[in-house]
Design a protein around this motif. Structure first.
Motif, mmCIF file in Angstrom:
data_model
loop_
_atom_site.group_PDB
_atom_site.id
_atom_site.type_symbol
_atom_site.label_atom_id
_atom_site.label_comp_id
_atom_site.label_asym_id
_atom_site.label_seq_id
_atom_site.Cartn_x
_atom_site.Cartn_y
_atom_site.Cartn_z
ATOM 1 N N THR A 55 0.838 -1.196 0.000
ATOM 2 C CA THR A 55 0.000 0.000 0.000
ATOM 3 C C THR A 55 0.869 1.241 0.000
ATOM 4 O O THR A 55 1.765 1.385 0.838
ATOM 5 C CB THR A 55 -0.926 0.021 1.223
ATOM 6 O OG1 THR A 55 -1.788 -1.121 1.181
ATOM 7 C CG2 THR A 55 -1.777 1.282 1.243
ATOM 8 N N SER A 102 0.799 5.372 0.264
ATOM 9 C CA SER A 102 0.021 6.538 0.696
ATOM 10 C C SER A 102 0.848 7.788 0.427
ATOM 11 O O SER A 102 2.048 7.814 0.708
ATOM 12 C CB SER A 102 -0.314 6.449 2.185
ATOM 13 O OG SER A 102 -0.959 5.230 2.498
ATOM 14 N N THR A 114 -4.214 13.986 2.905
ATOM 15 C CA THR A 114 -4.045 12.779 2.104
ATOM 16 C C THR A 114 -4.303 13.068 0.632
ATOM 17 O O THR A 114 -5.357 13.589 0.271
ATOM 18 C CB THR A 114 -4.997 11.670 2.581
ATOM 19 O OG1 THR A 114 -4.744 11.391 3.965
ATOM 20 C CG2 THR A 114 -4.797 10.399 1.768
ATOM 21 N N VAL A 172 -4.334 6.957 -1.355
ATOM 22 C CA VAL A 172 -3.934 5.700 -0.722
ATOM 23 C C VAL A 172 -4.307 4.603 -1.706
ATOM 24 O O VAL A 172 -5.484 4.421 -2.026
ATOM 25 C CB VAL A 172 -4.644 5.459 0.632
ATOM 26 C CG1 VAL A 172 -4.215 4.110 1.218
ATOM 27 C CG2 VAL A 172 -4.346 6.580 1.610
ATOM 28 N N THR A 212 -3.587 0.418 -3.031
ATOM 29 C CA THR A 212 -3.061 -0.906 -2.699
ATOM 30 C C THR A 212 -2.896 -1.721 -3.977
ATOM 31 O O THR A 212 -3.786 -1.724 -4.839
ATOM 32 C CB THR A 212 -3.998 -1.638 -1.732
ATOM 33 O OG1 THR A 212 -4.079 -0.897 -0.500
ATOM 34 C CG2 THR A 212 -3.467 -3.038 -1.413
#
Length: 222
Positions: free
Chosen positions: A79, A81, A89, A92, A94
């Motif tokens: 993952t 970020s 943020t 994010v 994965t």
């Protein structure tokens, strides 16, 4: 910008010229059971697990954080970020990876390395090495870590180095939204140091141990 532990989970902080410290981000703790072991106040990394990795852009405006774990006998996920320097943020994401199995011989060697031996310094309770060995035997992933490093380009690109292969090190390129936009292969014996959508800078080590900095042109990235 610096990363500090302060007796708990790693913190990304900003120190002003007047000495005031502002916490920007609190990262996942390195004692997380997916990659860490803790006994009687002492810590060790789980053999073959990928510990969390961080990167800061050269301008200090973006911070990346990456974790990885094996979720099956065939592979796992990592993952990525991305945050602003203010802690907001940006994305994010994965991604799956196919893992290379850890051999029985490698597992045995990693377990043996946790025990005291000739010339090795020991610390803590006498049973500490055996405790770590017992925990490691249960937590060691069945496959090697799928990622090895992360870097941020000055053009908002993100460069994730995967596990080295016989041909070299595959590097996945992400854009500012976390979408995969391409990949490159770093030759064996070289390490990625900096990159953007048009050029990459590598250090290459020859047979005599001499290190050179080499710039390559990147073609085909949007």
């Amino acid at each position: 910008m610096l990363e500090a532990a302060f007796g708990g989970p790693p913190l990304l902080v900003r120190m002003a010229t007047d000495g005031n410290v502002r916490i920007l981000l609190q990262m996942p703790t390195y004692a997380d059971e997916r990659w860490g072991m803790a006994v009687s106040g002492f810590g060790r990394e789980v053999p073959f697990a990928a510990v969390p990795m961080s990167a800061i852009s050269t301008t200090g405006d973006r911070i990346a954080h990456m974790t990885s774990e094996a979720t099956s006998a065939r592979g796992g996920t990592f993952t990525v970020s991305l945050f602003t320097a203010g802690g907001d943020t940006l994305f994010v994401r994965t991604f799956p990876f196919t893992g290379v199995p850890v051999s029985a011989a490698s597992r045995d060697s990693a377990l043996a390395a946790l025990l005291p031996g000739p010339g090795r310094l020991t610390e803590g309770p006498s049973e500490l090495p055996q405790r770590f060995q017992e925990i490691a035997r249960k937590r060691m992933p069945p496959v090697h870590a799928g990622v090895t490093s992360i870097r941020l380009g000055p053009d908002a690109s993100v460069w994730v180095a995967l596990r080295e292969t016989a041909e070299g090190t595959p590097v996945m390129v992400l854009d500012e939204r976390g979408s995969a936009i391409g990949s490159i292969l770093v030759p064996k014996g070289s390490r990625l140091r900096q990159a953007n959508r048009t050029h990459v800078w590598l250090t290459e080590t020859d047979d005599d141990g001499l290190v050179s900095v080499v710039r390559y042109r990147v073609l085909g990235l949007p």
